[in-house]
Structures are given as structure tokens and as C-alpha cells.
Design a protein around this motif. Structure first.
Motif, PDB file in Angstrom:
ATOM      1  N   SER A  95       9.190   5.624   3.340  1.00  0.00           N
ATOM      2  CA  SER A  95      10.468   4.890   3.557  1.00  0.00           C
ATOM      3  C   SER A  95      10.444   3.808   4.538  1.00  0.00           C
ATOM      4  N   THR A  96      11.237   2.763   4.369  1.00  0.00           N
ATOM      5  CA  THR A  96      11.018   1.609   5.386  1.00  0.00           C
ATOM      6  C   THR A  96      12.390   1.409   6.075  1.00  0.00           C
ATOM      7  N   SER A  97      12.538   0.653   7.122  1.00  0.00           N
ATOM      8  CA  SER A  97      13.920   0.123   7.771  1.00  0.00           C
ATOM      9  C   SER A  97      14.231  -1.301   7.180  1.00  0.00           C
ATOM     10  N   PRO A  98      15.468  -1.225   6.837  1.00  0.00           N
ATOM     11  CA  PRO A  98      15.780  -2.679   6.182  1.00  0.00           C
ATOM     12  C   PRO A  98      16.027  -3.467   7.157  1.00  0.00           C
ATOM     13  N   ARG A  99      15.830  -3.231   8.719  1.00  0.00           N
ATOM     14  CA  ARG A  99      16.158  -4.170   9.551  1.00  0.00           C
ATOM     15  C   ARG A  99      14.895  -4.573  10.014  1.00  0.00           C
ATOM     16  N   VAL A 100      13.628  -4.253   9.528  1.00  0.00           N
ATOM     17  CA  VAL A 100      12.267  -4.760   9.828  1.00  0.00           C
ATOM     18  C   VAL A 100      11.650  -5.707   8.639  1.00  0.00           C
ATOM     19  N   ALA A 101      11.019  -6.820   8.944  1.00  0.00           N
ATOM     20  CA  ALA A 101      10.610  -7.409   7.642  1.00  0.00           C
ATOM     21  C   ALA A 101       9.470  -6.540   6.822  1.00  0.00           C
ATOM     22  N   PRO A 102       9.897  -6.906   5.646  1.00  0.00           N
ATOM     23  CA  PRO A 102       9.177  -5.758   4.743  1.00  0.00           C
ATOM     24  C   PRO A 102       7.714  -5.500   4.777  1.00  0.00           C
ATOM     25  N   GLY A 103       6.958  -6.622   4.925  1.00  0.00           N
ATOM     26  CA  GLY A 103       5.496  -6.613   4.942  1.00  0.00           C
ATOM     27  C   GLY A 103       4.900  -5.961   6.243  1.00  0.00           C
ATOM     28  N   LEU A 104       5.893  -5.661   7.266  1.00  0.00           N
ATOM     29  CA  LEU A 104       5.432  -5.070   8.746  1.00  0.00           C
ATOM     30  C   LEU A 104       5.443  -3.440   8.733  1.00  0.00           C
ATOM     31  N   LEU A 105       4.320  -2.861   8.149  1.00  0.00           N
ATOM     32  CA  LEU A 105       4.089  -1.543   7.854  1.00  0.00           C
ATOM     33  C   LEU A 105       3.413  -0.816   8.997  1.00  0.00           C
ATOM     34  N   SER A 106       3.491   0.299   9.194  1.00  0.00           N
ATOM     35  CA  SER A 106       2.517   0.905  10.167  1.00  0.00           C
ATOM     36  C   SER A 106       0.930   1.181   9.438  1.00  0.00           C
ATOM     37  N   TRP A 107       0.229   1.245  10.122  1.00  0.00           N
ATOM     38  CA  TRP A 107      -1.122   1.344   9.882  1.00  0.00           C
ATOM     39  C   TRP A 107      -1.334   2.691   8.669  1.00  0.00           C
ATOM     40  N   GLN A 108      -0.570   3.752   9.121  1.00  0.00           N
ATOM     41  CA  GLN A 108      -0.634   4.982   8.306  1.00  0.00           C
ATOM     42  C   GLN A 108       0.026   4.425   6.915  1.00  0.00           C
ATOM     43  N   ALA A 109       0.941   3.729   6.884  1.00  0.00           N
ATOM     44  CA  ALA A 109       1.587   3.334   5.580  1.00  0.00           C
ATOM     45  C   ALA A 109       0.718   2.699   4.527  1.00  0.00           C
ATOM     46  N   VAL A 128      10.305  20.293  -6.036  1.00  0.00           N
ATOM     47  CA  VAL A 128       9.366  20.911  -5.372  1.00  0.00           C
ATOM     48  C   VAL A 128       9.458  22.490  -5.348  1.00  0.00           C
ATOM     49  N   VAL A 129      10.718  22.819  -4.949  1.00  0.00           N
ATOM     50  CA  VAL A 129      10.927  24.439  -4.750  1.00  0.00           C
ATOM     51  C   VAL A 129      11.037  24.932  -6.166  1.00  0.00           C
ATOM     52  N   ASN A 130      11.628  24.299  -7.071  1.00  0.00           N
ATOM     53  CA  ASN A 130      11.939  24.759  -8.695  1.00  0.00           C
ATOM     54  C   ASN A 130      10.741  24.664  -9.376  1.00  0.00           C
ATOM     55  N   ALA A 131       9.467  24.040  -8.875  1.00  0.00           N
ATOM     56  CA  ALA A 131       8.241  23.753  -9.605  1.00  0.00           C
ATOM     57  C   ALA A 131       7.653  24.899 -10.567  1.00  0.00           C
ATOM     58  N   ARG A 132       7.527  24.919 -11.540  1.00  0.00           N
ATOM     59  CA  ARG A 132       6.693  25.952 -12.378  1.00  0.00           C
ATOM     60  C   ARG A 132       5.377  26.161 -12.174  1.00  0.00           C
ATOM     61  N   THR A 133       4.562  25.074 -11.790  1.00  0.00           N
ATOM     62  CA  THR A 133       3.233  25.158 -11.406  1.00  0.00           C
ATOM     63  C   THR A 133       3.097  24.949  -9.939  1.00  0.00           C
ATOM     64  N   PRO A 134       1.818  25.211  -9.165  1.00  0.00           N
ATOM     65  CA  PRO A 134       1.874  25.066  -7.816  1.00  0.00           C
ATOM     66  C   PRO A 134       2.443  23.516  -7.484  1.00  0.00           C
ATOM     67  N   PRO A 135       3.362  23.350  -6.916  1.00  0.00           N
ATOM     68  CA  PRO A 135       3.818  22.041  -6.282  1.00  0.00           C
ATOM     69  C   PRO A 135       2.916  21.127  -5.361  1.00  0.00           C
ATOM     70  N   PRO A 136       3.106  19.826  -5.532  1.00  0.00           N
ATOM     71  CA  PRO A 136       2.242  19.176  -4.589  1.00  0.00           C
ATOM     72  C   PRO A 136       2.699  19.163  -3.120  1.00  0.00           C
ATOM     73  N   GLU A 137       1.878  18.891  -2.454  1.00  0.00           N
ATOM     74  CA  GLU A 137       2.036  18.640  -0.864  1.00  0.00           C
ATOM     75  C   GLU A 137       3.090  17.521  -0.811  1.00  0.00           C
ATOM     76  N   LEU A 138       4.182  17.723  -0.139  1.00  0.00           N
ATOM     77  CA  LEU A 138       5.167  16.865   0.057  1.00  0.00           C
ATOM     78  C   LEU A 138       5.436  16.052   1.269  1.00  0.00           C
ATOM     79  N   GLU A 139       5.311  14.925   1.594  1.00  0.00           N
ATOM     80  CA  GLU A 139       5.130  14.180   2.662  1.00  0.00           C
ATOM     81  C   GLU A 139       6.516  12.912   3.001  1.00  0.00           C
ATOM     82  N   VAL A 140       7.056  12.941   4.005  1.00  0.00           N
ATOM     83  CA  VAL A 140       7.954  11.987   4.060  1.00  0.00           C
ATOM     84  C   VAL A 140       7.131  10.814   5.258  1.00  0.00           C
ATOM     85  N   LEU A 141       6.918   9.652   4.728  1.00  0.00           N
ATOM     86  CA  LEU A 141       6.187   8.840   5.707  1.00  0.00           C
ATOM     87  C   LEU A 141       7.134   7.638   6.060  1.00  0.00           C
ATOM     88  N   PRO A 142       7.186   7.507   7.203  1.00  0.00           N
ATOM     89  CA  PRO A 142       8.261   6.376   7.525  1.00  0.00           C
ATOM     90  C   PRO A 142       7.183   4.870   7.743  1.00  0.00           C
TER      91      PRO A 142
END
Length: 148
Positions: free
Chosen positions: A9-23, A96-110
């Protein structure tokens, strides 16, 4: 095998190319997906040599299921470029909760955060729109005395 699904996810108030190092780090090592070609990050990712696959939008539950299945089967992380109006997060959590197979790790990254005072700028934009020509007639007539 369980994979990793990252909702970026990104903030609409920050220029789109300015992302965190983690992103930037996760984007360089992942399969990156977006709904449509109108996402504001696409030109910056293209300039950085990061390929983005467009998967279309449509039904949130169906898209969420496809993302979860793809991430669960992938050796690389799968990154979804979230839109500001994206209703996908709840659908992904449900998939993810309803997955029939082992679900993937889920991460929300700002990828970017609102800067201090950013919400105040939203208020100023609304006030400007209301008081500008073609805005609200009542607001245009107000001054400090009438507001007090």
C-alpha cells in the motif's frame, strides 16, 4: 510449499516513486501484480526495470483467491500493488482463512506513509473547493465574523 503474498500500500499524498527501502527490496525480488495499467507506481517500477503483470480487476473474492493460490504455489514472493480504493484486503484475508491448501504467508507492507500534517492539507483542499467559484454558495459568503 507455502509462499508469501505481500499487499503493498502507498499513500496518495506522497509522490509515487518515493517508496521505503523495504518496499523496493521486496519489489526487486517478487512477482509484481496490479489490477490495471493505471496504477501510479507503474512508470516508476518500469524505470527501475521491475516487470509488472496486469491481472485485471473485477470480482474481489475471485481475484483474492487467484492471488492466494498463485502465492502459495510460487517460490518467489507475490506482490499486489494496492489501490487507495482497493477492497481486496478483506477478500484476501477471507481467501487465506478458507484456503484448501496451506495458505501463503500474508504481509501488508506500507510502501509510503502519510507525512505529518498531510490530513490538514486534505482539509485545506476541501475548504478551497467549497469556497472557490462553482463551490458551495453558503461557504463562499462566510467570513471570520459569520463563522464565529
Amino acid at each position: 510449499m507455502t509462499g508469501r503474498l505481500v499487499l503493498l500500500s502507498t499513500s496518495p499524498r506522497v509522490a509515487p516513486g518515493l517508496l521505503s527501502w523495504q518496499a523496493w527490496e521486496v519489489l526487486r525480488s517478487a512477482d509484481v501484480l496490479a489490477g490495471t495499467g493505471g496504477h501510479p507506481l507503474l512508470p516508476y517500477l518500469d524505470a527501475a526495470g521491475i516487470e509488472v503483470s496486469l491481472v485485471g480487476s473485477g470480482d474481489a473474492a475471485g481475484l483474492a483467491s487467484r492471488l492466494v493460490e498463485r502465492a502459495a504455489a510460487s517460490e518467489r514472493p507475490v506482490v499486489w500493488l494496492s489501490d487507495a480504493d482497493d477492497a481486496l484486503d478483506v477478500a484476501v484475508a477471507t481467501a487465506v482463512v478458507n484456503a484448501r491448501t496451506p495458505p501463503p504467508e500474508l504481509e501488508v507492507l506500507p510502501g509510503s506513509y502519510d507525512l505529518p500534517g498531510a490530513r490538514l492539507l486534505d482539509l485545506v483542499a476541501v475548504m478551497d473547493r467549497l469556497r472557490s467559484p462553482g463551490g458551495c454558495p453558503w461557504d463562499a459568503e462566510q467570513d471570520h465574523d459569520t463563522l464565529r
